[in-house]
Every structure is written in structure tokens, then in C-alpha cells.
Design an enzyme around this catalytic site. Structure first.
Site, PDB file in Angstrom:
ATOM      1  N   ARG A 261      27.685  53.245   8.347  1.00 40.69           N
ATOM      2  CA  ARG A 261      26.457  54.282   8.776  1.00 40.69           C
ATOM      3  C   ARG A 261      27.228  55.567   9.179  1.00 40.69           C
ATOM      4  O   ARG A 261      26.080  55.692   9.177  1.00 40.69           O
ATOM      5  CB  ARG A 261      26.696  53.392  10.283  1.00 40.69           C
ATOM      6  CG  ARG A 261      25.169  53.978  11.383  1.00 40.69           C
ATOM      7  CD  ARG A 261      25.060  52.623  12.502  1.00 40.69           C
ATOM      8  NE  ARG A 261      25.501  50.764  12.586  1.00 40.69           N
ATOM      9  CZ  ARG A 261      23.763  50.357  11.809  1.00 40.69           C
ATOM     10  NH1 ARG A 261      23.203  51.686  11.982  1.00 40.69           N
ATOM     11  NH2 ARG A 261      24.015  49.461  11.949  1.00 40.69           N
TER      12      ARG A 261
ATOM     13  N   LEU B 195      22.130  55.620  13.884  1.00 44.05           N
ATOM     14  CA  LEU B 195      21.848  56.778  13.476  1.00 44.05           C
ATOM     15  C   LEU B 195      23.891  57.465  14.019  1.00 44.05           C
ATOM     16  O   LEU B 195      24.010  56.349  15.197  1.00 44.05           O
ATOM     17  CB  LEU B 195      21.337  58.291  13.463  1.00 44.05           C
ATOM     18  CG  LEU B 195      20.678  57.860  12.685  1.00 44.05           C
ATOM     19  CD1 LEU B 195      19.517  59.624  12.617  1.00 44.05           C
ATOM     20  CD2 LEU B 195      21.019  58.892  10.483  1.00 44.05           C
TER      21      LEU B 195
ATOM     22  N   ASN C 137      13.514  61.759  19.571  1.00 41.78           N
ATOM     23  CA  ASN C 137      13.039  60.989  19.632  1.00 41.78           C
ATOM     24  C   ASN C 137      12.414  60.723  20.719  1.00 41.78           C
ATOM     25  O   ASN C 137      11.438  60.839  21.265  1.00 41.78           O
ATOM     26  CB  ASN C 137      14.352  59.719  19.791  1.00 41.78           C
ATOM     27  CG  ASN C 137      14.157  58.348  19.106  1.00 41.78           C
ATOM     28  OD1 ASN C 137      13.102  58.267  18.621  1.00 41.78           O
ATOM     29  ND2 ASN C 137      14.477  57.717  19.861  1.00 41.78           N
ATOM     30  N   THR C 138      11.181  59.910  19.739  1.00 47.58           N
ATOM     31  CA  THR C 138      10.020  59.259  20.915  1.00 47.58           C
ATOM     32  C   THR C 138      10.318  57.960  21.149  1.00 47.58           C
ATOM     33  O   THR C 138       9.922  56.936  19.571  1.00 47.58           O
ATOM     34  CB  THR C 138       8.371  59.732  20.473  1.00 47.58           C
ATOM     35  OG1 THR C 138       7.647  58.896  21.168  1.00 47.58           O
ATOM     36  CG2 THR C 138       8.200  59.315  18.644  1.00 47.58           C
ATOM     37  N   HIS C 139      10.475  57.403  22.203  1.00 48.72           N
ATOM     38  CA  HIS C 139      10.593  55.501  22.311  1.00 48.72           C
ATOM     39  C   HIS C 139       9.649  54.754  22.940  1.00 48.72           C
ATOM     40  O   HIS C 139       8.489  55.835  23.980  1.00 48.72           O
ATOM     41  CB  HIS C 139      11.448  55.370  23.184  1.00 48.72           C
ATOM     42  CG  HIS C 139      12.032  54.250  23.646  1.00 48.72           C
ATOM     43  ND1 HIS C 139      12.513  53.116  22.918  1.00 48.72           N
ATOM     44  CD2 HIS C 139      12.023  52.984  24.354  1.00 48.72           C
ATOM     45  CE1 HIS C 139      12.985  51.846  22.855  1.00 48.72           C
ATOM     46  NE2 HIS C 139      12.404  52.193  24.119  1.00 48.72           N
TER      47      HIS C 139
ATOM     48  N   ALA D 149      24.117  58.883  20.195  1.00 53.06           N
ATOM     49  CA  ALA D 149      25.334  58.373  18.675  1.00 53.06           C
ATOM     50  C   ALA D 149      24.038  57.016  20.274  1.00 53.06           C
ATOM     51  O   ALA D 149      24.123  55.860  19.281  1.00 53.06           O
ATOM     52  CB  ALA D 149      26.071  58.996  18.755  1.00 53.06           C
TER      53      ALA D 149
ATOM     54  N   ASP E  15      18.629  55.008  21.884  1.00 51.82           N
ATOM     55  CA  ASP E  15      17.287  55.422  23.409  1.00 51.82           C
ATOM     56  C   ASP E  15      18.293  55.657  24.361  1.00 51.82           C
ATOM     57  O   ASP E  15      17.689  55.508  25.560  1.00 51.82           O
ATOM     58  CB  ASP E  15      16.366  53.753  23.605  1.00 51.82           C
ATOM     59  CG  ASP E  15      15.515  53.238  22.076  1.00 51.82           C
ATOM     60  OD1 ASP E  15      16.068  54.047  21.411  1.00 51.82           O
ATOM     61  OD2 ASP E  15      15.717  52.187  22.047  1.00 51.82           O
TER      62      ASP E  15
HETATM   63  C1  GRF Z   1       6.177  54.721  17.464  1.00 55.89           C
HETATM   64  O1  GRF Z   1       5.852  53.942  18.934  1.00 55.89           O
HETATM   65  C2  GRF Z   1       7.685  54.618  17.348  1.00 55.89           C
HETATM   66  O2  GRF Z   1       8.326  54.814  19.433  1.00 55.89           O
HETATM   67  C3  GRF Z   1       7.954  53.091  17.945  1.00 55.89           C
HETATM   68  O3  GRF Z   1       8.021  53.128  16.352  1.00 55.89           O
HETATM   69  C4  GRF Z   1       6.303  53.192  16.133  1.00 55.89           C
HETATM   70  C5  GRF Z   1       6.322  54.384  14.806  1.00 55.89           C
HETATM   71  O4  GRF Z   1       4.932  54.216  14.536  1.00 55.89           O
HETATM   72  N1  GRF Z   1       9.898  53.539  17.594  1.00 55.89           N
HETATM   73  P1  GRF Z   1       4.720  54.875  13.567  1.00 55.89           P
HETATM   74  O5  GRF Z   1       5.369  54.627  12.237  1.00 55.89           O
HETATM   75  O6  GRF Z   1       4.596  56.711  13.999  1.00 55.89           O
HETATM   76  O7  GRF Z   1       2.949  54.898  13.696  1.00 55.89           O
END
Ligand code: GRF
Length: 188
Positions: free
Chosen positions: A61, A89, A103-105, A138, A141
Site C-alpha cells: 500500500r 491510501l 473526500n466525499t462519502h 489515513a 472515512d
Molecule cells: C460516490 O457516491 C462516492 O461517495 C462513493 O462512490 C461514488 C462514486 O461515484 N465513494 P462516481 O464514480 O463519482 O459516479
């Protein structure tokens, strides 16, 4: 902070597409595998792409992360936006970009961390879930929350229908949050 964004993606890349359509200053897109929609979207927008194939690095990794980091540094990136990046990562990227990886979750953190956030929310029977933009660390989420938006769970929702509705909200939220970061000149 100047405005050179590197996007990390692994999938269909709809978040990436929204970022590109919003005119945000993306200079490179890095994926962890070949043959993903995100690469086509980047190429169509004339953005540089780099594939750091996870299969050629894992289980190392650190080496994988160093290769991703090198690609971002080579493109003089100063903000890293993970958009559906599916490989965990290691420290090197957070050392190279301290407090500059976001990041988006697809859940309201700290609830439902991990890969199956939408499924887990459905299984838990919550009536409201949503999405979170946060500083990446690291720890997966984890990290300070920058923005959140709620999405109602509807009767009869499947993982797919719910995830699609979350993604509609998520794309807007991510763009808005990135714009705020650029205006502020810092992530937090
Ligand atoms: C998003 O919902 C993101 O939060 C999650 O995976 C999805 C990615 O979708 N981790 P895309 O590839 O941007 O359409």
C-alpha cells in the site's frame, strides 16, 4: 493556495464529471485501475490522466500510495479531491499534502463508514441518510467534516435507487465545498 486540483477516481466518475462541468481547475485525474469511466471523462475534457494500477502494487500500500502521490506532485497539484477512489491510501499522500486531501462519502459520517455505506444505512433502517465531504486522513472515512447534506430514505428504496439520489445531492455538495475551499484559500 493556488488552484490546481488533482482528482482521484475509480469508477464511473460522475462526481468527476460534475467537478469538470463546474469549471473547477482540475489538472490531473489519477485512477487506480485502467478501463474506468473516469478516464474517458478526463480525456474528453482534455485533462491529463495517470493510471496507478492497484493490481501492480498491492499488497504494498505504501508503494501504491507513493506512486499516486508522485503523479500528483509531478502535476503540481495543491488540492487532492477523492471522488469515489476505491483503494485505501497510506501515510505518504497525507504527508505530501497535509490537510489538503478531501473526500466525499455517501452517508452522514460518522455513521456508516466503509465501502458499503448505502447498503448499511438501508439495513439499519434509518429514515434519513446523506453525504459528507470531509478532510481525508489515513483513517478511512475519518477526518474533520467540512459539509453534509441529508437525503430521505423512501419506502421501497434499493441500494441503487438510494445511492443515485444521494449522488445527485453529493455532486452539488462536493462542488460547493470545493468552491468554498478555493475562495477561502485553505481546506479548513
Ligand atoms: C460516490 O457516491 C462516492 O461517495 C462513493 O462512490 C461514488 C462514486 O461515484 N465513494 P462516481 O464514480 O463519482 O459516479
Amino acid at each position: 493556495m493556488t488552484t490546481r486540483i488533482g482528482v482521484l477516481a475509480s469508477g464511473s466518475g460522475t462526481n468527476l464529471q460534475a467537478i469538470l462541468d463546474a469549471g473547477l481547475p482540475v489538472v490531473v485525474v489519477v485512477t487506480d485501475r485502467p478501463d474506468v469511466g473516469a478516464l474517458d471523462r478526463a480525456a474528453a475534457a482534455g485533462i491529463a490522466t495517470v493510471v496507478v494500477d492497484r493490481d501492480q502494487h498491492l499488497p504494498d500500500r505504501e508503494a501504491f500510495t507513493r506512486a499516486v502521490t508522485d503523479a500528483l506532485v509531478a502535476n503540481e497539484v495543491d488540492l487532492v479531491a477523492m471522488a469515489g477512489f476505491m483503494t485505501v491510501l497510506a501515510e505518504p499522500i497525507f504527508e505530501a499534502f497535509p490537510n489538503r486531501v478531501i473526500n466525499t462519502h455517501p452517508a452522514l459520517l460518522p455513521s456508516f463508514k466503509g465501502w458499503h455505506a448505502v447498503e448499511a444505512a438501508l439495513e439499519a433502517g434509518v429514515k434519513v441518510t446523506g453525504c459528507t465531504v470531509h478532510v481525508a486522513t489515513a483513517e478511512v472515512d475519518d477526518g474533520p467534516i467540512l459539509a453534509q447534506e441529508a437525503v430521505r430514505v423512501l419506502p421501497g428504496d434499493t441500494v441503487e435507487t438510494l445511492h443515485e439520489r444521494i449522488k445527485d445531492v453529493e455532486r452539488e455538495l462536493y462542488i460547493r465545498t470545493i468552491r468554498e475551499i478555493l475562495e477561502r484559500g485553505s481546506v479548513q
